[in-house]
Write a protein that holds these residues in place. Structure first.
Motif, mmCIF file in Angstrom:
data_model
loop_
_atom_site.group_PDB
_atom_site.id
_atom_site.type_symbol
_atom_site.label_atom_id
_atom_site.label_comp_id
_atom_site.label_asym_id
_atom_site.label_seq_id
_atom_site.Cartn_x
_atom_site.Cartn_y
_atom_site.Cartn_z
ATOM 1 N N CYS A 49 0.803 -1.226 0.000
ATOM 2 C CA CYS A 49 0.000 0.000 0.000
ATOM 3 C C CYS A 49 0.840 1.282 0.000
ATOM 4 N N TYR A 50 2.119 1.168 0.344
ATOM 5 C CA TYR A 50 2.892 2.411 0.501
ATOM 6 C C TYR A 50 4.337 2.305 0.011
ATOM 7 N N TRP A 51 5.120 1.432 0.645
ATOM 8 C CA TRP A 51 6.562 1.457 0.407
ATOM 9 C C TRP A 51 6.930 1.042 -1.012
ATOM 10 N N SER A 52 6.224 0.099 -1.598
ATOM 11 C CA SER A 52 6.546 -0.361 -2.945
ATOM 12 C C SER A 52 6.339 0.719 -3.997
ATOM 13 N N LEU A 53 5.568 1.757 -3.649
ATOM 14 C CA LEU A 53 5.291 2.846 -4.585
ATOM 15 C C LEU A 53 6.399 3.887 -4.588
ATOM 16 N N LEU A 54 7.288 3.823 -3.602
ATOM 17 C CA LEU A 54 8.395 4.767 -3.484
ATOM 18 C C LEU A 54 9.622 4.230 -4.213
ATOM 19 N N ASP A 55 10.602 5.110 -4.386
ATOM 20 C CA ASP A 55 11.845 4.690 -5.038
ATOM 21 C C ASP A 55 12.764 3.934 -4.091
ATOM 22 N N GLY A 56 12.576 4.124 -2.795
ATOM 23 C CA GLY A 56 13.443 3.468 -1.826
ATOM 24 C C GLY A 56 13.223 4.050 -0.446
ATOM 25 N N ASP A 57 14.141 3.769 0.456
ATOM 26 C CA ASP A 57 14.098 4.327 1.803
ATOM 27 C C ASP A 57 15.518 4.671 2.231
ATOM 28 N N ASN A 66 17.883 2.166 -2.599
ATOM 29 C CA ASN A 66 16.933 2.367 -3.692
ATOM 30 C C ASN A 66 16.543 1.012 -4.268
ATOM 31 N N TRP A 67 15.263 0.849 -4.596
ATOM 32 C CA TRP A 67 14.844 -0.427 -5.173
ATOM 33 C C TRP A 67 14.182 -0.282 -6.535
ATOM 34 N N GLU A 91 10.985 -8.945 -23.272
ATOM 35 C CA GLU A 91 10.160 -7.971 -22.559
ATOM 36 C C GLU A 91 9.073 -8.630 -21.721
ATOM 37 N N LEU A 92 8.425 -9.660 -22.259
ATOM 38 C CA LEU A 92 7.287 -10.255 -21.557
ATOM 39 C C LEU A 92 7.693 -11.160 -20.395
ATOM 40 N N LEU A 93 8.981 -11.467 -20.273
ATOM 41 C CA LEU A 93 9.435 -12.370 -19.209
ATOM 42 C C LEU A 93 9.630 -11.569 -17.921
ATOM 43 N N ARG A 94 8.577 -10.876 -17.517
ATOM 44 C CA ARG A 94 8.623 -9.882 -16.450
ATOM 45 C C ARG A 94 7.843 -10.328 -15.225
ATOM 46 N N GLU A 95 8.162 -9.679 -14.106
ATOM 47 C CA GLU A 95 7.323 -9.802 -12.924
ATOM 48 C C GLU A 95 6.014 -9.054 -13.194
ATOM 49 N N THR A 96 5.032 -9.212 -12.309
ATOM 50 C CA THR A 96 3.788 -8.445 -12.389
ATOM 51 C C THR A 96 4.139 -6.986 -12.594
ATOM 52 N N THR A 97 3.495 -6.334 -13.544
ATOM 53 C CA THR A 97 3.887 -4.979 -13.911
ATOM 54 C C THR A 97 2.989 -3.929 -13.253
ATOM 55 N N GLY A 98 3.567 -2.753 -13.044
ATOM 56 C CA GLY A 98 2.801 -1.615 -12.547
ATOM 57 C C GLY A 98 2.955 -1.370 -11.056
ATOM 58 N N LEU A 99 2.832 -0.099 -10.672
ATOM 59 C CA LEU A 99 2.834 0.391 -9.296
ATOM 60 C C LEU A 99 4.174 0.209 -8.592
ATOM 61 N N HIS A 100 4.605 -1.031 -8.378
ATOM 62 C CA HIS A 100 5.835 -1.286 -7.635
ATOM 63 C C HIS A 100 7.042 -0.823 -8.456
ATOM 64 N N THR A 101 7.785 0.102 -7.907
ATOM 65 C CA THR A 101 8.914 0.653 -8.670
ATOM 66 C C THR A 101 10.009 -0.378 -8.900
ATOM 67 N N CYS A 102 10.062 -1.414 -8.079
ATOM 68 C CA CYS A 102 11.066 -2.457 -8.285
ATOM 69 C C CYS A 102 10.820 -3.214 -9.581
ATOM 70 N N ASP A 103 9.595 -3.128 -10.118
ATOM 71 C CA ASP A 103 9.234 -3.859 -11.324
ATOM 72 C C ASP A 103 9.227 -2.975 -12.569
ATOM 73 N N MET A 104 9.808 -1.780 -12.464
ATOM 74 C CA MET A 104 9.983 -0.899 -13.620
ATOM 75 C C MET A 104 11.405 -1.099 -14.139
ATOM 76 N N ARG A 105 11.530 -1.488 -15.393
ATOM 77 C CA ARG A 105 12.855 -1.783 -15.925
ATOM 78 C C ARG A 105 13.626 -0.520 -16.278
ATOM 79 N N ASP A 161 3.109 0.780 -15.282
ATOM 80 C CA ASP A 161 2.108 1.836 -15.115
ATOM 81 C C ASP A 161 2.184 2.332 -13.673
ATOM 82 N N PRO A 162 2.407 3.620 -13.450
ATOM 83 C CA PRO A 162 2.535 4.127 -12.081
ATOM 84 C C PRO A 162 1.218 4.165 -11.313
#
Length: 336
Positions: free
Chosen positions: A111-119, A123-124, A191-205, A232-233
């Motif tokens: 709900c919160y931390w995964s949407l940030l760039d890190g702590d 950085n994640w 490209e398609l061999l990805r983790e679940t996409t969107g929201l979590h910044t760790c999953d943005m390539r 998708d953010p």
């Protein structure tokens, strides 16, 4: 999110299934939480095959050699519309995002931390492997060396997710094994061999240019864009959406790659969906884990049946102040 099409003719589609009886992970009695892929030879079951009498009449071949011959025989004796491939599915080693999720707890992470760039700890965004994650990839490397001695069928194709934790895991795992295709190691980034996409910044390539700069020997699939087209953010891909994506991914691979033995370095969610697409039982992998799957694919006339795909999801609402989870997560880590 738009899923690139597989290139499979619209008048036909693939039906996938798992051929069971060859690996312990296929069996309901095998517990994913306690299973050791290293000590179990990747789960290969010691058993005879109906092809042994002609291939190994004197019982001189290894189990892996006999399995390789069995798979090749299945392909040789099958009609043109049926093919078999042995997939070696490997999960990346531990990344900084995995540590952060343990630190804060899954609810606060989602709900919160995964949407940030890190702590304050790091950085994640398209996160890197931790030292433990590198060690897990080194463990996989040693596991492969052990199976090479047992004459495992070498991967003929190497595919890797474009996310950094997979790019790094694949490099540590396969460089120096001296298997064909690893000197130099030039896996194909898909490209398609990805983790679940969107929201979590760790999953943005990272950008294509950044990937090429860090891994200049890696091959990038045609049509790979400079910027990430899938992340998708505002919304996150649903599990059913991810599985639909992996149906397209596997259809692409089976339609265009004639090789039989394949390595995929990917993610927990990716492997979960691949197993679902091919009808394998659920089998969660720990970071750095490996699972082989023998897959039968049949090209069937007509378009693929429509899938029920839930829409992307927004981030869940936090039930309490997510920053209050920090001390709780630290206590959990201290006990681990």
């Amino acid at each position: 999110m738009t899923i690139p099409q597989s290139g499979t003719p619209p008048d036909s589609h693939f039906e996938f299934s798992t051929v069971t009886g060859y690996f312990l992970q296929d069996e309901a009695t095998t517990d994913p939480d306690t299973f050791d892929y290293v000590e179990s030879n990747f789960g290969l079951i010691t058993r005879p095959y109906d092809t042994d009498s002609t291939f190994d009449p004197d019982n001189q071949k290894t189990q892996w050699e006999r399995l390789g011959h069995k798979v090749e025989t299945l392909n040789r004796e099958s009609p043109p519309e049926v093919s078999y491939k042995l997939l070696y599915l490997g999960r990346h080693g531990e990344g900084y995002h995995n540590v952060a999720e343990r630190r804060y707890g899954t609810d606060a992470w989602d709900c919160y931390w995964s949407l940030l760039d890190g702590d304050e700890n790091g950085n994640w965004v398209d996160c890197r492997l931790t030292d433990i994650g590198i060690g897990q990839a080194e463990k996989a490397h040693k596991a492969w060396l052990k199976q090479i001695e047992a004459r495992i069928p070498f991967p003929q194709s190497y595919y890797v997710s474009p996310l950094n934790r997979c790019l790094a895991t694949a490099a540590v795992t396969f460089r120096g094994t001296k298997m064909p295709g690893t000197e130099p190691f030039r896996p194909l980034v898909k490209e398609l061999l990805r983790e679940t996409t969107g929201l979590h910044t760790c999953d943005m390539r990272s950008t294509k240019s950044e990937i090429i700069k860090e891994y200049p020997e890696y091959r990038i699939e045609p049509g790979f864009s400079e910027e990430d087209p899938l992340w998708d953010p505002k919304t996150r891909e649903s599990n059913s959406g991810r599985t639909a994506r992996f149906y397209e991914f596997l259809s692409d691979v089976f339609a265009h790659d004639e090789n039989v033995f394949m390595s995929f370095t990917a993610h927990s969610g990716a492997i979960t969906s691949i197993l679902e697409v091919v009808g394998h039982r659920e089998f969660a992998l720990a970071t750095g884990g490996v699972i082989p799957v023998l897959v039968r694919a049949e090209r069937v006339p007509g378009p693929a049946p429509k899938r029920v795909v839930e829409p992307p999801m927004e981030a869940p609402k936090c039930k309490e102040d997510p920053r209050s989870f920090v001390s709780r997560g630290v206590e959990v880590l201290a006990k681990a």
